[in-house]
Design an enzyme around this catalytic site. Structure first.
Site: not given
Ligand code: NAD
Ligand code: DAU
Length: 351
Positions: A35, A85, A126-127, A152, A155-156
């Site tokens: 959380l 994260e 993630t990509d 980020y 780390s992934k």
């Molecule tokens: P998010 O940030 O919305 O949610 C992350 C969740 O993990 C939260 O509920 C947080 O409380 C929990 N969390 C964080 N640190 C923790 C810890 N130490 N122990 C237990 N819980 C913890 O993330 P999301 O966008 O739902 O992404 C989920 C997964 O998918 C991640 O592993 C992310 O790398 C991957 N991913 C996300 C995207 C994207 O576009 N959002 C794309 C590809 C992959």
């Molecule tokens: O590609 C998968 C990833 O997508 C996930 O692994 C990550 O967890 C997720 O956060 C996301 O990463 P990005 O960096 O691509 O997403 P973000 O929404 O932060 O940004 C999308 C694009 O928009 C990127 O090119 C940065 C740009 N951007 C983002 C924000 C927040 C802006 O131009 N302005 C903004 O305020």
């Protein structure tokens, strides 16, 4: 199959738990989540109402060594790890928490899966691990070189390598998914799409990093969840599966499209300084999951965007609450200044 899900109160994890409980009426889900700021605590309760007898929630940090003894008393057939994260900008400001959760946390979970009967372990990656593509490059395949650019992404990528090493060394049934940018309901409004929608609805400027010509490959969150489920049920241990909807688009075009959907002026667009080491383009080839596991996306970008915009329009209270005092404090103290004072200045860009 009964599963232990981590990060099930976040954006994608909560959609996955809901999808899983509805799709498999006999299955049980244990959700553990620290959380953090990114979680939706109400989600823990909401998911419980869907299947009170088949769902349980525990607040836990995946990097906590006490998790091991706790897990010994739990019953599950597989772990699906979403906990992380996830925001690239925050990883530039505070990389330590990314290493702790995204690397050490995964190491802890891998040991738990092994110690509890060498359980199937799906690691959601993630990509971003592939780094940035040039405009003419082919889309990344599972064997493409890892070349992460942000803390980020690094780390992934680290966790992916550790997970693969466990698969080889301990014959652990580890599977990795690598997906593109997700969008949909319940995404924390610091990521581009929800930030854009919320700012537009409040007639606030939309910060566009650099020239806005970066390319992201968009997928509707439920399609990602279906892909993870396909890998969980049918994937080959030790394998990586890319998940993409082939939805490549320039940021600036996505931003204009959403502003048009909301009948808001393009004058809200404000070019600001760029994110350091900003990846120019992501694009994934997901032929492997399609051919091997029969997965394909069901939601077009137009349909998904409409569903998403409609959801944010109908849930103004939700995102206003999420963008409450704590969020504003964080942003005001470091986020708006995040990449130096230059980033605050609107920039002249020919779009
Ligand atoms: P998010 O940030 O919305 O949610 C992350 C969740 O993990 C939260 O509920 C947080 O409380 C929990 N969390 C964080 N640190 C923790 C810890 N130490 N122990 C237990 N819980 C913890 O993330 P999301 O966008 O739902 O992404 C989920 C997964 O998918 C991640 O592993 C992310 O790398 C991957 N991913 C996300 C995207 C994207 O576009 N959002 C794309 C590809 C992959
Ligand atoms: O590609 C998968 C990833 O997508 C996930 O692994 C990550 O967890 C997720 O956060 C996301 O990463 P990005 O960096 O691509 O997403 P973000 O929404 O932060 O940004 C999308 C694009 O928009 C990127 O090119 C940065 C740009 N951007 C983002 C924000 C927040 C802006 O131009 N302005 C903004 O305020």
């Amino acid at each position: 199959m009964n599963i232990l899900v981590t990060g099930g109160c976040g954006f994608i994890g909560s959609h996955f738990v809901e999808y899983f409980l509805k799709t498999y009426p006999e299955s049980k889900v244990i959700n553990i989540d620290k959380l953090t700021y990114a979680a939706h605590p109400d989600m823990a309760k909401h998911l419980g109402t869907l299947a009170p007898d088949r769902y349980s929630f525990f607040q836990f940090d995946i990097a906590d060594s006490n998790l091991k003894s706790w897990a010994k008393n739990q019953s599950f057939d597989a772990i699906v790890n979403f906990a992380a994260e996830t925001h690239v900008d925050r990883s530039i400001l505070d990389p330590d928490s990314f290493i702790r959760t995204n690397v050490l946390g995964v190491q802890n979970l891998l040991a738990i899966a092994r110690e509890n009967g060498n359980k199937r372990f799906v690691h959601v990656s993630t990509d971003e691990v592939y780094g940035s593509l040039k405009p003419s490059d082919p889309t990344s395949v599972e064997t493409s070189q890892l070349d992460p650019n942000s803390p980020y992404a690094a780390s992934k990528a680290s966790a992916d390598l550790i997970a693969l090493a466990n698969a080889r060394t301990y014959k652990q049934p580890v599977l990795i998914t690598r997906c593109t940018n997700n969008y949909g309901p319940y995404q924390f409004p610091e990521k581009l799409l929800p930030l854009l929608i919320a700012n537009a609805l409040e007639d606030k400027p939309i910060p566009v990093y650099g020239d806005g010509k970066q390319v992201r490959d968009w997928i509707y969150v439920v399609d990602h969840c279906r892909g993870i489920d396909a890998v969980l049920q049918k994937g080959r241990p030790g394998e990586i599966y890319n998940i993409s909807s082939s939805g490549e688009a320039h940021n600036i075009d996505v931003i204009k499209k959403v502003l048009d959907m909301l009948h808001k002026p393009h004058s809200l667009i404000t070019f600001v300084g760029d994110r350091p080491a900003h990846d120019r383009r992501y694009g994934l080839n997901s032929s492997k999951i399609k051919q091997e596991l029969g997965w394909s996306p069901k939601t077009t970008f137009e349909e998904g965007l409409k569903k998403t915009v409609d959801w944010y329009l109908s849930n103004v209270d939700w995102w206003k609450k999420v963008r409450g005092a704590e969020y504003l404090k964080y942003y005001q103290s470091n986020y708006e200044n995040k990449f130096g004072s230059e980033s605050k200045k609107p920039k002249e860009v020919n779009s």
